[in-house]
Design an enzyme around this catalytic site. Structure first.
Site, short mmCIF file in Angstrom:
data_model
loop_
_atom_site.label_atom_id
_atom_site.label_comp_id
_atom_site.label_asym_id
_atom_site.label_seq_id
_atom_site.Cartn_x
_atom_site.Cartn_y
_atom_site.Cartn_z
N GLU A 128 0.82 -1.20 0.00
CA GLU A 128 0.00 0.00 0.00
C GLU A 128 0.86 1.26 0.00
O GLU A 128 0.55 2.26 -0.67
CB GLU A 128 -0.94 0.01 1.21
CG GLU A 128 -1.94 -1.13 1.25
CD GLU A 128 -3.05 -1.00 0.22
OE1 GLU A 128 -3.05 -0.02 -0.55
OE2 GLU A 128 -3.92 -1.89 0.18
N ARG A 132 0.53 3.74 -3.25
CA ARG A 132 -0.16 5.00 -2.95
C ARG A 132 0.81 6.16 -2.78
O ARG A 132 0.67 7.19 -3.44
CB ARG A 132 -1.03 4.85 -1.69
CG ARG A 132 -2.09 3.76 -1.81
CD ARG A 132 -3.12 3.84 -0.70
NE ARG A 132 -3.92 2.63 -0.63
CZ ARG A 132 -5.13 2.55 -0.11
NH1 ARG A 132 -5.71 3.63 0.37
NH2 ARG A 132 -5.79 1.40 -0.05
N ASP A 261 -5.68 -9.99 -7.40
CA ASP A 261 -6.07 -9.17 -8.54
C ASP A 261 -4.92 -8.52 -9.30
O ASP A 261 -4.74 -8.75 -10.50
CB ASP A 261 -7.07 -8.10 -8.10
CG ASP A 261 -6.61 -7.30 -6.88
OD1 ASP A 261 -5.57 -7.64 -6.27
OD2 ASP A 261 -7.32 -6.34 -6.50
N GLU A 436 -13.08 0.11 -9.40
CA GLU A 436 -12.69 -0.87 -10.43
C GLU A 436 -13.60 -0.87 -11.65
O GLU A 436 -13.12 -0.93 -12.79
CB GLU A 436 -12.62 -2.27 -9.80
CG GLU A 436 -11.37 -2.52 -8.98
CD GLU A 436 -11.40 -1.84 -7.63
OE1 GLU A 436 -10.32 -1.66 -7.02
OE2 GLU A 436 -12.49 -1.45 -7.16
#
Length: 540
Positions: A128, A132, A261, A436
């Site tokens: 993350e 980010r 994913d 998404e």
């Protein structure tokens, strides 16, 4: 002249008699009665900008510098007791540049220059923090005209993250103590690391390597991909956990939802990032997409909606491991529709420049297959917005024959598991401002020019405005998408600002803004420019 005219007439007559040659036909599902248009829809684009300002100004007023924002209580919070590292600021700053919000950008830049510190003695998620913070800083560096502040901060952060790769296999640990510059195992998962997390650092570190000429950033993340390729199954599908000591996949679910994913997303994007020069990533992507089609692509019972199932391991009475297909699709999987369409026009292309929309003769058989699956998957994801709020749930389940339901009277193919009138809402029913489906709509529109994708995106935006917008500022998650009036969860995810609203803006913007052949978006929607690599791929 008379002979030329006669020839043209004869050719046109033959076309009418024989029909359009197969090689020049558009793919099924692409309308033939419109001319693709990519001019900005200024009214809708500007409405998205106002929504961003509504969210950002509330955060800036109540919680500037904190990692996360809570719009109902008007407070911020940080990810560790040692303090935060400005997750929301770093994740949002490139959106401000793209939207032309100069005043907001300058204030955010000042905060980065004066107050952003990574000297926090606390454990942050490696993945993350990379996608980010580092991703946001690198995108801001490029979009700002190469403001050195952002590159310096991104490089400092990368250097603090590098120790996570110091494992027996070279696979990074899940957590990092930024102050101590130490990798920290995730005790919740027996020390295993998530496949998606370790295979979704590559765009960021590779771009940093390109900018700095420091090979170490490239080598660390490429070793991860080489390790995963060495232990890959023939079908190209990956379980969601890997042992960082042995560098091997662990018996765990196979899915394109959480923890799986973006592994698949970055196979294609690594190939695109370096101008389609690293064929190893194209091969890995092609193999994985075939595996998805062979194993995970399924259809609902009544309306035949296409969805991506999960494969879960099960231990039999004799101790052997079997696999059970589960008809469940996370909202996270909805990235795949647009990704498949993008892959079809790049990895699955027979020509250097595919038409918009593409023609049959421009795609390989796999490219055509992936395109059609991508279109259908987007339709399925839009079907999950058929709720009381018009928002899609976190998880949708699909009906199968063993449910024992009379299909002639059964509800739609999908449902929210555990949802019952008057009962507390299950986790599956929530909407947490996820991007998404909107990401796929953006890609589909750029690749087709079909206005229906803008219509879909506008409907989602209106649902967000109606049910998630907090009048005093910001947006909140909804606990049950099938209940009106809604009940809120007091949290505004940072990806609302970095992804959801950015992709909506780009959906309605002119197509010259961040063209797909010049930029690759990381999994947090931070755009990096395509470049020609100076480092050769070290494995095949």
């Amino acid at each position: 002249m008379y002979g030329l005219v006669l020839t043209v007439v004869l050719v046109l007559t033959l076309y009418k008699l024989l029909g359009t040659p197969e090689s020049t036909r558009l793919l099924p599902g692409i309308p033939t009665n419109y001319v693709p248009t990519f001019a900005a829809d200024e009214a809708k684009r500007d409405a998205v900008v106002e929504a961003f300002k509504h969210a950002w100004h509330a955060y800036e007023r109540d919680a500037m510098g904190d990692d996360e924002y809570h719009p109902i209580s008007h407070t911020g919070s940080n990810l560790t007791k040692a303090g935060g590292i400005g997750y929301t600021v770093a994740d949002s700053i490139d959106t401000m540049i793209i939207m032309g919000l100069e005043d907001e950008y300058q204030r955010a830049r000042t905060w980065v220059a004066d107050k952003l510190s990574f000297d926090r003695d606390g454990n942050f998620n490696t993945f993350e923090t990379t996608i980010r913070i580092m991703g946001g800083l690198l995108a801001a560096y490029h979009l700002s005209g190469e403001d050195s502040l952002f590159l310096e901060k991104a490089r400092e952060l990368a250097d603090r993250i590098l120790p996570t790769f110091e494992t027996e296999s070279g696979l990074p640990l899940s957590l990092v103590n930024l102050a101590l510059r130490e990798g920290v195992p995730d005790r919740d998962n027996y020390g295993y690391v998530s496949t998606a997390e370790i295979a979704t650092l590559q765009l960021e570190f590779r771009y940093l390597a390109y900018l700095t000429d420091e090979d170490i950033y490239w080598d660390k993340v490429e070793n991860v991909m080489a390790t995963l390729k060495a232990v890959a199954q023939p079908h190209g599908l990956a379980t969601i956990f890997v042992d960082p000591k042995l560098g091997r996949y662990q018996t765990s679910p196979i899915r394109l939802g959480s923890r799986g994913d973006s592994y698949y997303e970055y196979l294609l994007k690594q190939y695109l990032q370096t101008n389609q020069t690293e064929l190893v990533y194209r091969d890995m992507y092609d193999t994985a997409m075939t595996g998805i089609h062979d194993v995970l692509v399924k259809r609902g019972l009544s309306t035949k909606l296409l969805y991506i199932a999960e494969l879960n391991p099960e231990r039999s009475g004799q101790g052997s491991i079997g696999w059970r297909l589960v008809p469940k699709q996370d909202h996270l999987v909805c990235f795949l529709g647009g990704s498949l369409m993008l892959g079809a026009t790049t990895s699955g292309a027979l020509v250097d420049h595919v038409s918009i929309p593409p023609r049959l003769d421009e795609l390989t058989g796999q490219g055509e297959r992936d395109w059609l699956t991508g279109v259908e998957l987007i339709n399925t994801c839009m079907a999950t917005h058929d709720t009381q709020t018009g928002l899609a749930p976190e998880i949708a389940h699909f009906r199968i024959e063993s449910d024992g339901i009379d299909n002639s009277v059964a509800p739609a193919d999908w449902y929210i598991k555990g949802a019952r009138l008057g009962a507390p809402a299950p986790f599956d029913a929530r909407y947490i401002l996820r991007p998404e489906t909107i990401e796929s709509l953006f890609l589909a529109f750029r690749l087709t020019g079909d206005p229906k994708y803008r219509d879909y995106g506008w409907a989602i935006f209106q649902a967000i405005e109606k049910h998630c917008r907090i009048p005093t500022g910001g947006y909140a998650s909804v606990i049950n998408v099938d209940q009106v009036p809604v009940e809120y969860d007091d949290k505004m995810e940072t990806f609302l600002l970095s992804e959801t609203l950015k992709y909506l803006y780009l959906l309605f913007a002119d197509s010259s803004v961040l063209p797909l052949n010049e930029f690759v978006f990381n999994t947090e929607a931070h755009p990096f420019p395509v470049f020609n690599p100076t480092i050769l791929t070290g494995f095949s």
